[in-house]
Motif scaffolding. Structure first.
Motif, PDB file in Angstrom:
ATOM      1  N   MET A   1     -18.878   0.906  12.185  1.00 47.57           N
ATOM      2  CA  MET A   1     -18.289   2.058  11.796  1.00 47.57           C
ATOM      3  C   MET A   1     -17.000   2.048  12.335  1.00 47.57           C
ATOM      4  N   ALA A   2     -16.735   1.509  13.786  1.00 48.90           N
ATOM      5  CA  ALA A   2     -14.989   1.879  13.721  1.00 48.90           C
ATOM      6  C   ALA A   2     -14.703   0.664  13.391  1.00 48.90           C
ATOM      7  N   ASP A   3     -15.184  -0.269  12.516  1.00 46.59           N
ATOM      8  CA  ASP A   3     -14.080  -1.201  11.821  1.00 46.59           C
ATOM      9  C   ASP A   3     -14.267  -1.093  10.323  1.00 46.59           C
ATOM     10  N   GLU A   4     -14.945   0.355   9.705  1.00 49.37           N
ATOM     11  CA  GLU A   4     -14.752   0.608   8.352  1.00 49.37           C
ATOM     12  C   GLU A   4     -13.821   1.831   8.776  1.00 49.37           C
ATOM     13  N   ILE A   5     -13.614   2.558   9.626  1.00 44.34           N
ATOM     14  CA  ILE A   5     -12.600   2.809   9.879  1.00 44.34           C
ATOM     15  C   ILE A   5     -11.100   2.621  10.178  1.00 44.34           C
ATOM     16  N   ASP A   6     -10.522   1.120  10.778  1.00 47.86           N
ATOM     17  CA  ASP A   6     -10.102   0.099  10.885  1.00 47.86           C
ATOM     18  C   ASP A   6      -9.770  -0.296   9.025  1.00 47.86           C
ATOM     19  N   LEU A   7     -10.665  -0.320   8.719  1.00 55.42           N
ATOM     20  CA  LEU A   7     -10.436  -1.194   7.359  1.00 55.42           C
ATOM     21  C   LEU A   7      -9.722   0.023   6.097  1.00 55.42           C
ATOM     22  N   ALA A   8     -10.335   1.366   6.838  1.00 60.17           N
ATOM     23  CA  ALA A   8      -9.779   2.117   5.095  1.00 60.17           C
ATOM     24  C   ALA A   8      -7.852   2.680   6.192  1.00 60.17           C
ATOM     25  N   GLN A   9      -8.002   2.814   7.698  1.00 65.43           N
ATOM     26  CA  GLN A   9      -6.219   3.506   7.798  1.00 65.43           C
ATOM     27  C   GLN A   9      -5.381   2.299   7.010  1.00 65.43           C
ATOM     28  N   GLN A  10      -6.266   1.331   7.528  1.00 62.28           N
ATOM     29  CA  GLN A  10      -5.139  -0.212   7.387  1.00 62.28           C
ATOM     30  C   GLN A  10      -4.929   0.051   5.617  1.00 62.28           C
ATOM     31  N   HIS A  11      -5.589  -0.287   4.964  1.00 64.19           N
ATOM     32  CA  HIS A  11      -5.981   0.278   3.185  1.00 64.19           C
ATOM     33  C   HIS A  11      -4.669   1.471   3.449  1.00 64.19           C
ATOM     34  N   GLU A  12      -5.308   3.113   3.641  1.00 61.14           N
ATOM     35  CA  GLU A  12      -4.533   4.412   3.915  1.00 61.14           C
ATOM     36  C   GLU A  12      -2.499   3.431   4.264  1.00 61.14           C
ATOM     37  N   GLU A  13      -2.769   2.594   4.883  1.00 61.00           N
ATOM     38  CA  GLU A  13      -1.223   2.263   5.359  1.00 61.00           C
ATOM     39  C   GLU A  13      -0.642   1.690   4.246  1.00 61.00           C
ATOM     40  N   LEU A  14      -1.450   0.598   3.769  1.00 60.92           N
ATOM     41  CA  LEU A  14      -1.124  -0.268   2.437  1.00 60.92           C
ATOM     42  C   LEU A  14      -0.945   0.786   1.071  1.00 60.92           C
ATOM     43  N   PHE A  15      -1.081   1.467   0.894  1.00 61.11           N
ATOM     44  CA  PHE A  15      -1.569   2.593  -0.365  1.00 61.11           C
ATOM     45  C   PHE A  15      -0.031   3.621  -0.125  1.00 61.11           C
ATOM     46  N   ARG A  16      -0.085   3.968   1.099  1.00 57.08           N
ATOM     47  CA  ARG A  16       1.561   4.891   1.742  1.00 57.08           C
ATOM     48  C   ARG A  16       2.856   3.820   1.176  1.00 57.08           C
ATOM     49  N   GLU A  17       3.025   2.664   1.903  1.00 62.05           N
ATOM     50  CA  GLU A  17       3.751   1.690   1.245  1.00 62.05           C
ATOM     51  C   GLU A  17       4.036   1.813   0.174  1.00 62.05           C
ATOM     52  N   LEU A  18       2.578   1.076  -0.758  1.00 63.41           N
ATOM     53  CA  LEU A  18       3.193   1.175  -2.629  1.00 63.41           C
ATOM     54  C   LEU A  18       3.921   2.701  -2.744  1.00 63.41           C
ATOM     55  N   ALA A  19       3.237   3.586  -2.451  1.00 64.16           N
ATOM     56  CA  ALA A  19       3.995   4.355  -3.034  1.00 64.16           C
ATOM     57  C   ALA A  19       5.855   4.865  -2.518  1.00 64.16           C
ATOM     58  N   LEU A  20       5.506   4.593  -1.503  1.00 63.54           N
ATOM     59  CA  LEU A  20       6.595   5.018  -1.078  1.00 63.54           C
ATOM     60  C   LEU A  20       7.632   3.569  -1.716  1.00 63.54           C
ATOM     61  N   ARG A  21       7.000   2.888  -2.278  1.00 67.64           N
ATOM     62  CA  ARG A  21       8.394   1.521  -2.819  1.00 67.64           C
ATOM     63  C   ARG A  21       8.480   2.088  -4.383  1.00 67.64           C
ATOM     64  N   VAL A  22       6.883   2.298  -4.527  1.00 66.38           N
ATOM     65  CA  VAL A  22       7.362   3.184  -6.154  1.00 66.38           C
ATOM     66  C   VAL A  22       8.576   4.082  -6.191  1.00 66.38           C
ATOM     67  N   ALA A  23       8.095   5.491  -4.895  1.00 65.50           N
ATOM     68  CA  ALA A  23       8.890   6.120  -5.206  1.00 65.50           C
ATOM     69  C   ALA A  23      10.768   6.233  -5.278  1.00 65.50           C
ATOM     70  N   ARG A  24      10.829   5.089  -4.235  1.00 65.98           N
ATOM     71  CA  ARG A  24      12.449   4.990  -4.184  1.00 65.98           C
ATOM     72  C   ARG A  24      12.590   3.601  -5.463  1.00 65.98           C
ATOM     73  N   ARG A  25      12.085   3.349  -5.912  1.00 64.23           N
ATOM     74  CA  ARG A  25      12.705   2.402  -7.181  1.00 64.23           C
ATOM     75  C   ARG A  25      12.607   4.011  -8.163  1.00 64.23           C
ATOM     76  N   HIS A  26      11.906   4.398  -7.904  1.00 59.13           N
ATOM     77  CA  HIS A  26      12.184   5.375  -9.397  1.00 59.13           C
ATOM     78  C   HIS A  26      12.900   6.405  -9.328  1.00 59.13           C
ATOM     79  N   SER A  27      13.383   6.440  -7.884  1.00 58.53           N
ATOM     80  CA  SER A  27      14.411   7.178  -7.905  1.00 58.53           C
ATOM     81  C   SER A  27      15.724   6.746  -8.069  1.00 58.53           C
ATOM     82  N   ARG A  28      15.684   5.440  -7.666  1.00 60.33           N
ATOM     83  CA  ARG A  28      16.930   4.499  -8.105  1.00 60.33           C
ATOM     84  C   ARG A  28      17.129   4.500  -9.354  1.00 60.33           C
TER      85      ARG A  28
END
Ligand SMILES: [Zn+2]
Length: 72
Positions: free
Chosen positions: A1-28
């Motif tokens: 269970m803890a592993d699943e939460i870790d994995l989910a958190q990693q995915h969330e961070e990855l997704f946030r990082e990607l979303a940030l990059r897209v948003a920065r590129r878009h605003s530029r």
């Protein structure tokens, strides 16, 4: 269970990082390239904007507007 939460958190961070990059590129890109003509909504030529930074119309529509003004 803890592993699943870790994995989910990693995915969330990855997704946030990607979303940030897209948003920065878009605003530029929207701040540097997309000034649009008031009349025809086409992007205003970059060379024209370099010469006339306050331009609100593309060259064609600007000429047209000035011709209209002269006629009036
Ligand atoms: Zn135009």
């Amino acid at each position: 269970m803890a592993d699943e939460i870790d994995l989910a958190q990693q995915h969330e961070e990855l997704f946030r990082e990607l979303a940030l990059r897209v948003a920065r590129r878009h605003s530029r890109s929207s701040s540097s390239e997309a000034r649009r003509c008031l009349d025809c909504d086409e992007p205003i030529d970059a060379g024209r904007l370099a010469l006339v930074p306050w331009a609100t119309r593309c060259l064609d529509c600007q000429l047209e507007a000035e011709a209209r003004k002269r006629r009036a």
